[in-house]
Motif scaffolding. Structure first.
Motif, PDB file in Angstrom:
ATOM      1  N   MET A  29       0.817  -1.192   0.000  1.00  0.00           N
ATOM      2  CA  MET A  29       0.000   0.000   0.000  1.00  0.00           C
ATOM      3  C   MET A  29       0.860   1.254   0.000  1.00  0.00           C
ATOM      4  O   MET A  29       0.436   2.278  -0.473  1.00  0.00           O
ATOM      5  CB  MET A  29      -0.947   0.015   1.190  1.00  0.00           C
ATOM      6  N   ALA A  30       2.058   1.188   0.531  1.00  0.00           N
ATOM      7  CA  ALA A  30       2.916   2.357   0.549  1.00  0.00           C
ATOM      8  C   ALA A  30       3.464   2.606  -0.846  1.00  0.00           C
ATOM      9  O   ALA A  30       3.743   1.689  -1.598  1.00  0.00           O
ATOM     10  CB  ALA A  30       4.061   2.149   1.527  1.00  0.00           C
ATOM     11  N   GLY A  31       3.622   3.869  -1.171  1.00  0.00           N
ATOM     12  CA  GLY A  31       4.188   4.223  -2.448  1.00  0.00           C
ATOM     13  C   GLY A  31       3.195   4.328  -3.585  1.00  0.00           C
ATOM     14  O   GLY A  31       3.607   4.435  -4.728  1.00  0.00           O
ATOM     15  N   CYS A  51      -9.321  -1.783   0.385  1.00  0.00           N
ATOM     16  CA  CYS A  51      -8.822  -1.235   1.655  1.00  0.00           C
ATOM     17  C   CYS A  51      -9.912  -0.636   2.535  1.00  0.00           C
ATOM     18  O   CYS A  51      -9.650  -0.249   3.670  1.00  0.00           O
ATOM     19  CB  CYS A  51      -7.747  -0.180   1.386  1.00  0.00           C
ATOM     20  N   GLY A  52     -11.139  -0.509   2.027  1.00  0.00           N
ATOM     21  CA  GLY A  52     -12.245   0.001   2.826  1.00  0.00           C
ATOM     22  C   GLY A  52     -12.328   1.514   2.919  1.00  0.00           C
ATOM     23  O   GLY A  52     -13.077   2.035   3.740  1.00  0.00           O
ATOM     24  N   LEU A  53     -11.581   2.256   2.104  1.00  0.00           N
ATOM     25  CA  LEU A  53     -11.640   3.712   2.123  1.00  0.00           C
ATOM     26  C   LEU A  53     -13.049   4.177   1.772  1.00  0.00           C
ATOM     27  O   LEU A  53     -13.652   3.715   0.812  1.00  0.00           O
ATOM     28  CB  LEU A  53     -10.635   4.301   1.114  1.00  0.00           C
ATOM     29  N   GLU A  63      -5.664  -0.401  -5.669  1.00  0.00           N
ATOM     30  CA  GLU A  63      -6.148  -1.715  -6.107  1.00  0.00           C
ATOM     31  C   GLU A  63      -7.648  -1.739  -6.393  1.00  0.00           C
ATOM     32  O   GLU A  63      -8.066  -2.222  -7.435  1.00  0.00           O
ATOM     33  CB  GLU A  63      -5.802  -2.763  -5.059  1.00  0.00           C
ATOM     34  N   GLY A  64      -8.452  -1.275  -5.467  1.00  0.00           N
ATOM     35  CA  GLY A  64      -9.906  -1.336  -5.624  1.00  0.00           C
ATOM     36  C   GLY A  64     -10.411  -0.343  -6.653  1.00  0.00           C
ATOM     37  O   GLY A  64      -9.763   0.661  -6.943  1.00  0.00           O
ATOM     38  N   PRO A  65     -11.580  -0.611  -7.227  1.00  0.00           N
ATOM     39  CA  PRO A  65     -12.128   0.312  -8.223  1.00  0.00           C
ATOM     40  C   PRO A  65     -12.634   1.608  -7.590  1.00  0.00           C
ATOM     41  O   PRO A  65     -13.208   1.597  -6.502  1.00  0.00           O
ATOM     42  CB  PRO A  65     -13.275  -0.477  -8.844  1.00  0.00           C
ATOM     43  N   LEU A  66     -12.406   2.713  -8.270  1.00  0.00           N
ATOM     44  CA  LEU A  66     -12.885   4.011  -7.816  1.00  0.00           C
ATOM     45  C   LEU A  66     -14.330   4.238  -8.239  1.00  0.00           C
ATOM     46  O   LEU A  66     -15.084   4.908  -7.552  1.00  0.00           O
ATOM     47  CB  LEU A  66     -11.984   5.114  -8.391  1.00  0.00           C
TER      48      LEU A  66
END
Length: 119
Positions: free
Chosen positions: A1-3, A37-39, A20-23
């Motif tokens: 996830m970093a970078g 990531c659950g954002l 990774e996940g779709p926007l």
């Protein structure tokens, strides 16, 4: 996830935090949350910004091409309309999703109030 570069993730339609996940869950509908990531993406709102940038960028490209074609070749008006009206729709439609993704990712990267991090 970093970078993860949020702007590159946004232009490709991925989550600005994990990349990774779709926007998007549709063509322009923003997903409620990132599946990886659950954002919480529901609060991010780009408003009219993408449409304005697309009109300016796409309009410049198509208007310049139409003006160049008119001056160089002097085609009949129906040829200009038959070529450049569909081209306008294609260019603007093609730019809209990446520009919206970049603006949503820029909100995340700059910690805008609409896309606030809940760390």
């Amino acid at each position: 996830m970093a970078g993860v570069n949020p702007l590159l993730a946004g232009i490709t339609g991925h989550c600005p935090r994990c990349g990774e996940g779709p926007l998007f869950k549709g063509f322009l509908t923003v997903a409620e949350t990132c599946s990886a990531c659950g954002l919480d993406l529901a609060r991010a709102d780009s408003g009219d910004g993408p449409a304005v940038f697309v009109i300016l960028i796409g309009g410049f490209i198509v208007a310049f091409a139409a003006l160049f074609t008119e001056i160089a070749f002097r085609p009949p008006i129906w040829v200009l309309l038959a070529v450049f009206l569909p081209l306008t729709v294609i260019v603007c439609g093609g730019l809209l999703r990446p520009v919206k993704g970049v603006l949503l990712a820029a909100q995340f990267a700059n910690r805008a109030a609409e896309a606030r991090h809940d760390d």
